[in-house]
Scaffold this active site. Structure first.
Site, PDB file in Angstrom:
ATOM      1  N   ASP A  95       0.828  -1.217   0.000  1.00 34.55           N
ATOM      2  CA  ASP A  95       0.000   0.000   0.000  1.00 34.55           C
ATOM      3  C   ASP A  95       0.859   1.261   0.000  1.00 34.55           C
ATOM      4  O   ASP A  95       0.451   2.289   0.526  1.00 34.55           O
ATOM      5  CB  ASP A  95      -0.914   0.025   1.235  1.00 34.55           C
ATOM      6  CG  ASP A  95      -1.703  -1.263   1.381  1.00 34.55           C
ATOM      7  OD1 ASP A  95      -2.325  -1.662   0.391  1.00 34.55           O
ATOM      8  OD2 ASP A  95      -1.665  -1.864   2.455  1.00 34.55           O
ATOM      9  N   SER A 103       2.363   6.847   0.479  1.00 31.23           N
ATOM     10  CA  SER A 103       1.498   6.019   1.315  1.00 31.23           C
ATOM     11  C   SER A 103       0.100   6.082   0.723  1.00 31.23           C
ATOM     12  O   SER A 103      -0.479   7.163   0.618  1.00 31.23           O
ATOM     13  CB  SER A 103       1.475   6.522   2.753  1.00 31.23           C
ATOM     14  OG  SER A 103       0.476   5.847   3.482  1.00 31.23           O
ATOM     15  N   ARG A 104      -0.427   4.934   0.325  1.00 26.88           N
ATOM     16  CA  ARG A 104      -1.752   4.932  -0.321  1.00 26.88           C
ATOM     17  C   ARG A 104      -2.886   5.045   0.691  1.00 26.88           C
ATOM     18  O   ARG A 104      -4.041   5.133   0.311  1.00 26.88           O
ATOM     19  CB  ARG A 104      -1.891   3.684  -1.201  1.00 26.88           C
ATOM     20  CG  ARG A 104      -0.929   3.715  -2.365  1.00 26.88           C
ATOM     21  CD  ARG A 104      -1.109   2.587  -3.358  1.00 26.88           C
ATOM     22  NE  ARG A 104      -0.068   2.664  -4.362  1.00 26.88           N
ATOM     23  CZ  ARG A 104       1.057   1.978  -4.360  1.00 26.88           C
ATOM     24  NH1 ARG A 104       1.285   1.124  -3.392  1.00 26.88           N
ATOM     25  NH2 ARG A 104       1.962   2.118  -5.296  1.00 26.88           N
ATOM     26  N   VAL A 105      -2.539   5.013   1.970  1.00 28.34           N
ATOM     27  CA  VAL A 105      -3.549   5.251   3.007  1.00 28.34           C
ATOM     28  C   VAL A 105      -3.615   6.748   3.289  1.00 28.34           C
ATOM     29  O   VAL A 105      -4.674   7.318   3.516  1.00 28.34           O
ATOM     30  CB  VAL A 105      -3.213   4.455   4.279  1.00 28.34           C
ATOM     31  CG1 VAL A 105      -4.121   4.843   5.429  1.00 28.34           C
ATOM     32  CG2 VAL A 105      -3.332   2.962   4.005  1.00 28.34           C
TER      33      VAL A 105
END
Length: 525
Positions: free
Chosen positions: A339, A364-366
Protein backbone atom coordinates in the site's frame (compact mmCIF):
# COMPACT_ATOMS: atom_id res chain seq x y z
CA UNK A 1 17.74 -36.05 -9.59
CA UNK A 2 17.67 -38.34 -12.66
CA UNK A 3 16.57 -41.94 -11.94
CA UNK A 4 18.60 -44.93 -13.10
CA UNK A 5 17.06 -47.93 -14.96
CA UNK A 6 17.14 -50.20 -11.89
CA UNK A 7 15.10 -47.74 -9.79
CA UNK A 8 12.53 -47.26 -12.57
CA UNK A 9 12.13 -51.02 -13.02
CA UNK A 10 11.66 -51.52 -9.25
CA UNK A 11 8.86 -48.92 -9.20
CA UNK A 12 7.13 -50.47 -12.25
CA UNK A 13 7.46 -53.97 -10.76
CA UNK A 14 5.85 -52.82 -7.50
CA UNK A 15 2.97 -51.17 -9.39
CA UNK A 16 2.35 -54.40 -11.43
CA UNK A 17 2.23 -56.48 -8.23
CA UNK A 18 -0.31 -54.10 -6.64
CA UNK A 19 -2.41 -53.79 -9.80
CA UNK A 20 -6.09 -54.52 -9.13
CA UNK A 21 -5.69 -54.46 -5.37
CA UNK A 22 -7.68 -52.03 -3.26
CA UNK A 23 -5.73 -48.78 -2.94
CA UNK A 24 -4.82 -48.14 0.70
CA UNK A 25 -3.88 -44.63 1.87
CA UNK A 26 -0.11 -44.62 1.66
CA UNK A 27 1.37 -43.58 4.99
CA UNK A 28 5.01 -44.22 4.10
CA UNK A 29 7.22 -44.06 1.06
CA UNK A 30 10.80 -44.51 -0.10
CA UNK A 31 13.48 -41.95 -0.91
CA UNK A 32 14.40 -42.35 -4.60
CA UNK A 33 16.94 -39.51 -4.83
CA UNK A 34 18.28 -36.94 -2.38
CA UNK A 35 20.67 -34.02 -2.64
CA UNK A 36 21.00 -30.24 -2.22
CA UNK A 37 18.20 -30.20 0.38
CA UNK A 38 15.65 -31.79 -1.98
CA UNK A 39 14.30 -35.37 -2.09
CA UNK A 40 12.17 -37.29 -4.61
CA UNK A 41 9.97 -39.84 -2.84
CA UNK A 42 7.85 -42.73 -4.15
CA UNK A 43 4.92 -44.26 -2.33
CA UNK A 44 3.40 -41.23 -0.58
CA UNK A 45 0.47 -41.00 -2.99
CA UNK A 46 -1.86 -39.35 -0.46
CA UNK A 47 0.56 -36.70 0.79
CA UNK A 48 -0.81 -33.14 0.97
CA UNK A 49 0.78 -29.99 -0.38
CA UNK A 50 2.82 -28.39 2.41
CA UNK A 51 2.58 -31.51 4.60
CA UNK A 52 5.32 -32.24 7.10
CA UNK A 53 6.97 -35.61 6.42
CA UNK A 54 9.38 -37.49 8.69
CA UNK A 55 12.69 -38.94 7.52
CA UNK A 56 14.90 -41.24 9.62
CA UNK A 57 17.08 -39.57 12.30
CA UNK A 58 14.10 -37.26 13.07
CA UNK A 59 14.81 -35.05 10.07
CA UNK A 60 11.73 -33.29 8.69
CA UNK A 61 10.70 -32.34 5.19
CA UNK A 62 7.92 -30.38 3.54
CA UNK A 63 6.02 -31.51 0.46
CA UNK A 64 6.20 -28.93 -2.35
CA UNK A 65 5.79 -30.92 -5.58
CA UNK A 66 2.91 -33.34 -6.22
CA UNK A 67 3.82 -35.36 -9.29
CA UNK A 68 2.26 -38.48 -10.80
CA UNK A 69 3.49 -41.42 -8.73
CA UNK A 70 6.02 -39.34 -6.77
CA UNK A 71 6.39 -36.26 -4.60
CA UNK A 72 9.14 -33.65 -4.36
CA UNK A 73 9.99 -32.46 -0.86
CA UNK A 74 12.41 -29.95 0.61
CA UNK A 75 14.36 -31.08 3.66
CA UNK A 76 14.05 -28.85 6.70
CA UNK A 77 17.22 -29.96 8.44
CA UNK A 78 20.44 -31.83 7.70
CA UNK A 79 20.06 -33.63 4.35
CA UNK A 80 23.38 -35.49 4.81
CA UNK A 81 21.62 -37.82 7.30
CA UNK A 82 19.26 -39.06 4.55
CA UNK A 83 20.17 -41.64 1.92
CA UNK A 84 18.43 -43.32 -1.00
CA UNK A 85 16.11 -46.14 0.06
CA UNK A 86 15.23 -44.58 3.44
CA UNK A 87 11.63 -44.99 4.60
CA UNK A 88 9.69 -41.70 4.83
CA UNK A 89 6.52 -41.38 6.94
CA UNK A 90 3.61 -38.98 6.67
CA UNK A 91 2.78 -36.84 9.69
CA UNK A 92 -0.73 -35.99 8.48
CA UNK A 93 -0.09 -32.38 9.49
CA UNK A 94 0.62 -29.24 7.52
CA UNK A 95 3.77 -27.46 8.80
CA UNK A 96 2.84 -25.79 12.10
CA UNK A 97 4.33 -23.27 14.51
CA UNK A 98 3.64 -22.64 18.21
CA UNK A 99 1.74 -19.38 18.88
CA UNK A 100 0.75 -17.32 21.91
CA UNK A 101 2.11 -14.81 24.43
CA UNK A 102 4.75 -17.32 25.52
CA UNK A 103 6.61 -16.48 22.27
CA UNK A 104 7.27 -12.87 23.39
CA UNK A 105 10.87 -12.03 24.19
CA UNK A 106 12.13 -15.13 22.39
CA UNK A 107 14.30 -15.81 19.34
CA UNK A 108 12.89 -18.76 17.39
CA UNK A 109 13.73 -20.73 14.26
CA UNK A 110 11.65 -20.86 11.07
CA UNK A 111 9.73 -23.78 12.63
CA UNK A 112 9.00 -21.83 15.83
CA UNK A 113 11.55 -23.72 17.95
CA UNK A 114 13.60 -21.67 20.47
CA UNK A 115 17.21 -20.89 19.51
CA UNK A 116 18.07 -18.40 22.28
CA UNK A 117 19.28 -20.57 25.21
CA UNK A 118 16.27 -19.62 27.37
CA UNK A 119 14.80 -23.12 27.48
CA UNK A 120 11.73 -24.60 25.79
CA UNK A 121 8.65 -22.51 24.93
CA UNK A 122 5.62 -23.89 26.76
CA UNK A 123 2.79 -22.99 24.42
CA UNK A 124 -0.55 -24.79 24.33
CA UNK A 125 -1.48 -23.83 20.79
CA UNK A 126 -0.06 -24.55 17.33
CA UNK A 127 -1.22 -23.18 13.98
CA UNK A 128 -0.44 -24.15 10.35
CA UNK A 129 1.96 -21.66 8.74
CA UNK A 130 0.03 -21.60 5.44
CA UNK A 131 -3.42 -20.07 5.61
CA UNK A 132 -5.78 -18.26 3.25
CA UNK A 133 -5.64 -14.49 3.88
CA UNK A 134 -8.52 -12.65 5.58
CA UNK A 135 -11.40 -11.98 3.15
CA UNK A 136 -12.59 -8.54 2.07
CA UNK A 137 -15.80 -8.67 4.15
CA UNK A 138 -13.83 -9.38 7.32
CA UNK A 139 -11.62 -6.32 6.86
CA UNK A 140 -11.99 -2.86 8.29
CA UNK A 141 -10.76 0.48 6.89
CA UNK A 142 -7.28 1.61 7.91
CA UNK A 143 -7.70 4.86 9.87
CA UNK A 144 -5.53 4.55 12.99
CA UNK A 145 -1.87 5.67 12.93
CA UNK A 146 0.93 3.17 13.47
CA UNK A 147 3.51 5.60 14.83
CA UNK A 148 7.11 4.96 13.81
CA UNK A 149 8.47 7.88 15.82
CA UNK A 150 10.32 9.04 12.70
CA UNK A 151 9.29 12.60 11.83
CA UNK A 152 9.79 12.27 8.05
CA UNK A 153 7.66 9.12 7.82
CA UNK A 154 4.86 10.02 10.24
CA UNK A 155 4.41 13.45 8.64
CA UNK A 156 4.88 12.78 4.89
CA UNK A 157 4.39 8.99 4.43
CA UNK A 158 2.06 7.97 7.29
CA UNK A 159 1.53 4.30 8.10
CA UNK A 160 -1.81 3.02 9.41
CA UNK A 161 -2.61 -0.07 11.47
CA UNK A 162 -3.34 -2.86 8.99
CA UNK A 163 -1.29 -1.31 6.18
CA UNK A 164 1.55 -2.90 4.18
CA UNK A 165 4.29 -0.33 3.65
CA UNK A 166 7.37 -1.37 1.72
CA UNK A 167 10.84 -0.15 2.78
CA UNK A 168 13.00 -0.19 -0.35
CA UNK A 169 16.54 0.91 -1.17
CA UNK A 170 20.10 -0.19 -1.86
CA UNK A 171 22.15 -2.02 0.76
CA UNK A 172 23.55 0.08 3.59
CA UNK A 173 20.97 2.87 3.34
CA UNK A 174 19.29 2.36 6.73
CA UNK A 175 16.33 0.09 5.84
CA UNK A 176 16.65 -2.11 8.93
CA UNK A 177 17.28 0.98 11.10
CA UNK A 178 13.82 2.35 10.20
CA UNK A 179 12.17 -0.99 11.02
CA UNK A 180 13.98 -1.30 14.38
CA UNK A 181 13.09 2.31 15.28
CA UNK A 182 9.43 1.54 14.49
CA UNK A 183 9.57 -1.50 16.83
CA UNK A 184 11.21 0.51 19.63
CA UNK A 185 8.56 3.24 19.25
CA UNK A 186 5.75 0.75 20.03
CA UNK A 187 6.78 0.65 23.70
CA UNK A 188 3.73 1.41 25.83
CA UNK A 189 1.42 1.58 22.80
CA UNK A 190 -0.08 -1.93 23.17
CA UNK A 191 1.39 -3.13 19.88
CA UNK A 192 3.16 -6.50 19.75
CA UNK A 193 6.02 -6.89 17.24
CA UNK A 194 7.44 -9.71 15.12
CA UNK A 195 10.82 -9.29 13.43
CA UNK A 196 11.51 -11.89 10.73
CA UNK A 197 15.15 -12.16 9.68
CA UNK A 198 15.80 -13.91 6.35
CA UNK A 199 19.36 -14.64 5.21
CA UNK A 200 21.02 -12.24 7.68
CA UNK A 201 24.31 -12.93 9.46
CA UNK A 202 23.96 -14.31 12.99
CA UNK A 203 26.13 -11.43 14.28
CA UNK A 204 23.64 -8.92 12.78
CA UNK A 205 20.72 -10.61 14.55
CA UNK A 206 22.67 -10.65 17.84
CA UNK A 207 23.11 -6.87 17.51
CA UNK A 208 19.39 -6.39 16.78
CA UNK A 209 18.44 -8.46 19.85
CA UNK A 210 20.88 -6.45 21.99
CA UNK A 211 19.46 -3.10 20.81
CA UNK A 212 15.87 -4.21 21.38
CA UNK A 213 16.76 -5.44 24.89
CA UNK A 214 18.55 -2.17 25.67
CA UNK A 215 15.43 -0.15 24.78
CA UNK A 216 13.03 -2.55 26.54
CA UNK A 217 11.46 -3.67 23.25
CA UNK A 218 12.08 -7.44 23.55
CA UNK A 219 9.28 -7.63 26.14
CA UNK A 220 6.71 -7.26 23.36
CA UNK A 221 8.72 -8.67 20.43
CA UNK A 222 9.44 -12.11 18.97
CA UNK A 223 12.29 -12.65 16.51
CA UNK A 224 12.00 -15.37 13.85
CA UNK A 225 15.47 -16.06 12.51
CA UNK A 226 16.46 -18.03 9.38
CA UNK A 227 20.08 -16.95 9.05
CA UNK A 228 22.41 -16.93 6.05
CA UNK A 229 23.96 -20.22 7.24
CA UNK A 230 20.59 -22.01 7.22
CA UNK A 231 19.02 -23.90 4.35
CA UNK A 232 16.78 -22.37 1.68
CA UNK A 233 13.65 -24.22 2.95
CA UNK A 234 14.04 -22.61 6.39
CA UNK A 235 14.54 -19.17 4.83
CA UNK A 236 11.42 -19.83 2.73
CA UNK A 237 9.34 -20.80 5.78
CA UNK A 238 10.42 -18.01 8.17
CA UNK A 239 8.05 -15.19 7.06
CA UNK A 240 5.01 -17.52 7.04
CA UNK A 241 5.89 -18.63 10.56
CA UNK A 242 6.20 -14.98 11.62
CA UNK A 243 2.82 -13.93 10.22
CA UNK A 244 1.14 -17.01 11.75
CA UNK A 245 2.44 -15.97 15.19
CA UNK A 246 1.12 -12.44 14.51
CA UNK A 247 -2.31 -13.70 13.34
CA UNK A 248 -2.99 -15.34 16.69
CA UNK A 249 -2.78 -11.91 18.37
CA UNK A 250 -4.76 -10.19 15.60
CA UNK A 251 -7.61 -12.68 16.03
CA UNK A 252 -7.61 -11.89 19.76
CA UNK A 253 -8.17 -8.18 19.08
CA UNK A 254 -4.55 -7.01 19.42
CA UNK A 255 -2.43 -4.86 17.11
CA UNK A 256 0.77 -6.32 15.68
CA UNK A 257 3.69 -4.88 13.70
CA UNK A 258 5.64 -7.39 11.58
CA UNK A 259 8.91 -6.69 9.76
CA UNK A 260 10.21 -8.95 6.95
CA UNK A 261 13.95 -8.35 6.59
CA UNK A 262 14.21 -8.95 3.72
CA UNK A 263 11.97 -10.38 0.99
CA UNK A 264 14.71 -10.16 -1.70
CA UNK A 265 16.57 -12.97 0.06
CA UNK A 266 13.26 -14.79 0.57
CA UNK A 267 12.66 -14.78 -3.22
CA UNK A 268 16.22 -16.02 -3.83
CA UNK A 269 15.70 -18.91 -1.38
CA UNK A 270 12.44 -19.85 -3.14
CA UNK A 271 14.14 -19.67 -6.54
CA UNK A 272 16.87 -22.04 -5.29
CA UNK A 273 14.29 -24.54 -4.04
CA UNK A 274 12.19 -24.30 -7.22
CA UNK A 275 15.13 -24.90 -9.54
CA UNK A 276 16.21 -27.94 -7.50
CA UNK A 277 12.64 -29.25 -7.70
CA UNK A 278 12.88 -28.94 -11.52
CA UNK A 279 10.20 -26.27 -11.75
CA UNK A 280 10.51 -24.29 -15.00
CA UNK A 281 12.37 -20.97 -14.57
CA UNK A 282 10.95 -17.69 -15.88
CA UNK A 283 12.12 -14.09 -15.75
CA UNK A 284 15.51 -13.71 -13.97
CA UNK A 285 15.31 -17.51 -13.37
CA UNK A 286 12.51 -17.02 -10.80
CA UNK A 287 9.62 -19.50 -11.04
CA UNK A 288 6.29 -18.28 -12.42
CA UNK A 289 4.58 -18.29 -9.01
CA UNK A 290 7.08 -15.96 -7.28
CA UNK A 291 4.45 -13.18 -7.26
CA UNK A 292 2.05 -15.50 -5.42
CA UNK A 293 4.88 -16.28 -2.96
CA UNK A 294 4.80 -12.71 -1.64
CA UNK A 295 1.16 -11.80 -2.33
CA UNK A 296 -0.21 -14.64 -0.17
CA UNK A 297 2.19 -13.56 2.59
CA UNK A 298 1.48 -9.81 2.52
CA UNK A 299 -2.29 -10.21 2.03
CA UNK A 300 -2.38 -11.71 5.53
CA UNK A 301 -1.63 -8.24 6.93
CA UNK A 302 -4.99 -6.58 7.61
CA UNK A 303 -7.18 -4.76 10.07
CA UNK A 304 -10.16 -6.98 10.82
CA UNK A 305 -13.59 -6.06 12.16
CA UNK A 306 -14.86 -6.99 15.63
CA UNK A 307 -16.62 -10.13 14.37
CA UNK A 308 -13.22 -11.55 13.39
CA UNK A 309 -11.32 -10.32 16.45
CA UNK A 310 -10.90 -6.59 15.79
CA UNK A 311 -7.09 -6.62 15.73
CA UNK A 312 -4.59 -5.70 13.03
CA UNK A 313 -1.30 -6.74 11.44
CA UNK A 314 0.82 -3.95 9.96
CA UNK A 315 3.54 -5.27 7.64
CA UNK A 316 6.85 -3.56 6.86
CA UNK A 317 8.47 -5.72 4.16
CA UNK A 318 12.02 -4.75 3.16
CA UNK A 319 13.38 -5.07 -0.39
CA UNK A 320 17.00 -4.50 -1.40
CA UNK A 321 17.57 -2.86 -4.79
CA UNK A 322 20.66 -2.92 -6.99
CA UNK A 323 21.90 0.61 -7.83
CA UNK A 324 18.45 2.07 -7.08
CA UNK A 325 16.72 -0.03 -9.74
CA UNK A 326 13.12 -0.29 -8.56
CA UNK A 327 12.02 -1.61 -11.97
CA UNK A 328 13.62 -5.03 -11.38
CA UNK A 329 11.35 -8.09 -11.13
CA UNK A 330 11.02 -8.61 -7.36
CA UNK A 331 10.84 -4.85 -6.42
CA UNK A 332 8.03 -4.22 -8.94
CA UNK A 333 6.17 -7.31 -7.71
CA UNK A 334 6.26 -6.21 -4.07
CA UNK A 335 5.50 -2.55 -4.90
CA UNK A 336 2.31 -3.70 -6.67
CA UNK A 337 1.26 -5.81 -3.65
CA UNK A 338 1.87 -3.21 -0.92
CA UNK A 339 0.00 0.00 0.00
CA UNK A 340 2.94 2.31 -0.57
CA UNK A 341 6.71 2.46 -0.25
CA UNK A 342 9.39 4.32 1.69
CA UNK A 343 12.23 4.81 -0.77
CA UNK A 344 15.72 5.22 0.70
CA UNK A 345 18.37 6.95 -1.41
CA UNK A 346 22.11 6.17 -1.36
CA UNK A 347 22.89 9.76 -2.39
CA UNK A 348 20.95 11.20 0.56
CA UNK A 349 22.49 8.67 2.94
CA UNK A 350 26.03 9.47 1.76
CA UNK A 351 25.37 13.22 2.05
CA UNK A 352 24.52 12.81 5.74
CA UNK A 353 20.69 12.89 5.57
CA UNK A 354 19.45 10.27 8.05
CA UNK A 355 16.94 8.69 7.66
CA UNK A 356 17.72 8.87 3.93
CA UNK A 357 14.06 8.97 2.83
CA UNK A 358 13.58 10.28 -0.70
CA UNK A 359 10.16 11.95 -0.51
CA UNK A 360 9.69 11.97 -4.32
CA UNK A 361 9.13 8.27 -5.11
CA UNK A 362 7.90 7.52 -1.56
CA UNK A 363 4.14 7.24 -1.11
CA UNK A 364 1.50 6.02 1.31
CA UNK A 365 -1.75 4.93 -0.32
CA UNK A 366 -3.55 5.25 3.01
CA UNK A 367 -2.40 8.86 3.36
CA UNK A 368 -3.58 11.32 5.96
CA UNK A 369 -6.40 9.04 7.19
CA UNK A 370 -3.65 7.41 9.28
CA UNK A 371 -2.60 10.63 11.03
CA UNK A 372 -3.82 12.45 14.11
CA UNK A 373 -5.50 15.73 13.13
CA UNK A 374 -2.74 17.95 14.50
CA UNK A 375 -0.04 16.28 12.37
CA UNK A 376 -2.37 16.16 9.35
CA UNK A 377 -3.09 19.86 9.76
CA UNK A 378 0.59 20.86 10.04
CA UNK A 379 2.10 18.54 7.41
CA UNK A 380 -0.25 19.42 4.55
CA UNK A 381 2.31 21.33 2.44
CA UNK A 382 5.47 19.48 3.55
CA UNK A 383 5.79 17.15 0.56
CA UNK A 384 5.14 20.00 -1.86
CA UNK A 385 7.78 22.23 -0.23
CA UNK A 386 10.36 19.44 -0.35
CA UNK A 387 9.50 18.61 -3.97
CA UNK A 388 9.96 22.27 -4.92
CA UNK A 389 13.28 22.35 -3.06
CA UNK A 390 14.70 19.26 -4.81
CA UNK A 391 13.60 20.54 -8.22
CA UNK A 392 15.10 24.01 -7.69
CA UNK A 393 18.25 22.56 -6.11
CA UNK A 394 19.08 20.60 -9.26
CA UNK A 395 18.37 23.74 -11.33
CA UNK A 396 20.53 25.95 -9.06
CA UNK A 397 23.56 23.69 -9.62
CA UNK A 398 23.99 25.29 -13.04
CA UNK A 399 25.16 28.42 -11.20
CA UNK A 400 22.82 30.95 -12.79
CA UNK A 401 21.61 34.03 -10.89
CA UNK A 402 18.59 33.22 -8.76
CA UNK A 403 15.69 35.54 -7.93
CA UNK A 404 14.66 36.21 -4.33
CA UNK A 405 11.70 33.80 -4.39
CA UNK A 406 13.89 30.93 -5.59
CA UNK A 407 16.54 31.73 -2.96
CA UNK A 408 13.86 31.76 -0.24
CA UNK A 409 12.50 28.37 -1.39
CA UNK A 410 16.03 26.87 -1.37
CA UNK A 411 16.83 28.31 2.06
CA UNK A 412 13.53 27.07 3.52
CA UNK A 413 13.96 23.59 1.97
CA UNK A 414 17.50 23.25 3.34
CA UNK A 415 16.20 24.06 6.85
CA UNK A 416 13.34 21.55 6.53
CA UNK A 417 15.80 18.77 5.61
CA UNK A 418 18.06 19.74 8.53
CA UNK A 419 15.07 19.67 10.91
CA UNK A 420 13.86 16.30 9.58
CA UNK A 421 17.23 14.66 10.30
CA UNK A 422 16.88 12.26 13.20
CA UNK A 423 19.27 10.04 15.11
CA UNK A 424 18.57 6.33 15.33
CA UNK A 425 16.81 5.04 18.50
CA UNK A 426 15.43 8.57 19.17
CA UNK A 427 11.68 8.38 18.44
CA UNK A 428 9.56 11.56 18.57
CA UNK A 429 5.92 11.32 19.67
CA UNK A 430 3.18 12.71 17.42
CA UNK A 431 2.44 15.76 19.59
CA UNK A 432 6.10 16.88 19.43
CA UNK A 433 6.05 16.12 15.71
CA UNK A 434 3.06 18.45 15.21
CA UNK A 435 4.93 21.25 17.04
CA UNK A 436 8.05 20.80 14.90
CA UNK A 437 5.88 20.79 11.77
CA UNK A 438 4.25 24.02 12.99
CA UNK A 439 7.73 25.59 13.19
CA UNK A 440 8.23 24.61 9.53
CA UNK A 441 4.77 25.80 8.44
CA UNK A 442 5.06 29.17 10.21
CA UNK A 443 8.53 29.71 8.65
CA UNK A 444 9.85 30.55 12.14
CA UNK A 445 12.95 28.44 11.39
CA UNK A 446 14.08 30.89 8.71
CA UNK A 447 15.76 33.07 11.35
CA UNK A 448 18.07 30.26 12.46
CA UNK A 449 21.25 29.01 10.78
CA UNK A 450 20.97 25.50 9.31
CA UNK A 451 23.52 24.09 11.77
CA UNK A 452 21.24 25.15 14.68
CA UNK A 453 18.31 22.93 13.61
CA UNK A 454 19.20 19.99 15.89
CA UNK A 455 19.49 22.30 18.92
CA UNK A 456 16.24 24.03 17.95
CA UNK A 457 14.42 20.68 17.74
CA UNK A 458 15.57 19.74 21.26
CA UNK A 459 14.69 23.21 22.58
CA UNK A 460 11.12 22.98 21.23
CA UNK A 461 10.50 19.54 22.76
CA UNK A 462 12.02 20.54 26.13
CA UNK A 463 10.21 23.90 26.21
CA UNK A 464 6.77 22.38 25.59
CA UNK A 465 7.43 19.76 28.29
CA UNK A 466 8.46 22.26 31.02
CA UNK A 467 7.01 25.71 30.30
CA UNK A 468 3.58 26.17 31.90
CA UNK A 469 1.83 27.99 29.01
CA UNK A 470 3.43 25.73 26.43
CA UNK A 471 2.52 22.63 28.46
CA UNK A 472 -1.11 23.78 28.53
CA UNK A 473 -1.14 24.05 24.71
CA UNK A 474 0.34 20.55 24.50
CA UNK A 475 -2.29 19.10 26.87
CA UNK A 476 -5.07 20.78 24.84
CA UNK A 477 -3.72 19.28 21.65
CA UNK A 478 -3.38 15.83 23.23
CA UNK A 479 -7.01 15.92 24.34
CA UNK A 480 -8.56 17.54 21.27
CA UNK A 481 -6.15 15.88 18.81
CA UNK A 482 -6.48 19.05 16.68
CA UNK A 483 -5.39 22.67 16.71
CA UNK A 484 -7.86 25.54 16.60
CA UNK A 485 -6.71 28.98 15.37
CA UNK A 486 -6.11 30.31 18.89
CA UNK A 487 -3.93 27.35 19.84
CA UNK A 488 -1.95 27.65 16.59
CA UNK A 489 -1.28 31.34 17.35
CA UNK A 490 -0.25 30.58 20.96
CA UNK A 491 2.02 27.69 19.93
CA UNK A 492 3.60 29.85 17.17
CA UNK A 493 4.39 32.57 19.75
CA UNK A 494 6.04 29.97 22.00
CA UNK A 495 8.14 28.75 19.08
CA UNK A 496 9.13 32.34 18.22
CA UNK A 497 10.29 32.83 21.83
CA UNK A 498 12.62 29.87 21.38
CA UNK A 499 13.93 31.36 18.11
CA UNK A 500 14.60 34.74 19.82
CA UNK A 501 16.35 33.00 22.69
CA UNK A 502 18.57 31.07 20.27
CA UNK A 503 19.23 34.07 18.02
CA UNK A 504 21.34 35.99 20.53
CA UNK A 505 22.28 38.83 18.21
CA UNK A 506 21.47 40.17 14.78
CA UNK A 507 24.66 38.69 13.29
CA UNK A 508 23.26 35.18 13.78
CA UNK A 509 20.25 36.26 11.74
CA UNK A 510 22.27 37.97 9.01
CA UNK A 511 24.29 34.80 8.51
CA UNK A 512 21.17 33.14 7.13
CA UNK A 513 20.77 35.63 4.23
CA UNK A 514 17.07 34.86 4.33
CA UNK A 515 14.22 37.26 5.11
CA UNK A 516 14.00 41.00 5.75
CA UNK A 517 15.44 42.76 8.78
CA UNK A 518 12.21 44.63 9.51
CA UNK A 519 10.38 41.26 9.65
CA UNK A 520 12.97 39.98 12.08
CA UNK A 521 12.51 43.06 14.27
CA UNK A 522 8.74 42.33 14.46
CA UNK A 523 9.41 38.73 15.60
CA UNK A 524 7.85 37.97 18.98
CA UNK A 525 6.21 41.42 19.35
Amino acid sequence: MALNIKEISEVIEKQIKNYGKKVVQAEQGTVATVGDGVALIYGLDKAMMGELIIFPQNVYGMVLNLEEGAIGAVIVGDDTLIKEGDIVKRSGKIVETPVGNEMLGRVVSALGNPIDDHGPIKTKKHKPVEKIATGVMARKSVDQPLETGILTIDSAIPIGKGQRELIIGDRQTGKTAIAIDAIINQKGKKVKCVYVSIGQKDSTIAQVVEKLKKHGAMDYTVIVNAGASQSAPLQYLAPYTGVTIAEEWMENGEDVLIVYDDLSKHAVAYREMSLLLKRPPGREAYPGDVFYLHSRLLERAARVNEKFGGGSITALPIIETQAGDISAYIPTNVISITDGQIFLSSDLFNSGVRPAVNIGPSVSRVGSTAQIKAVKQMSGTLKLELAQYYELESFAKFGSDLDETTKATLEHGARIIALLKQRQYSPINQINQSLLLLAIKSHAIKWLPIESMESFKNEVMTHFEKNATAKLIKIKVEKAIAYDEKEVAEATKEIEKIVIKMTKNIHDYKATNYGKQEDFNKLGK
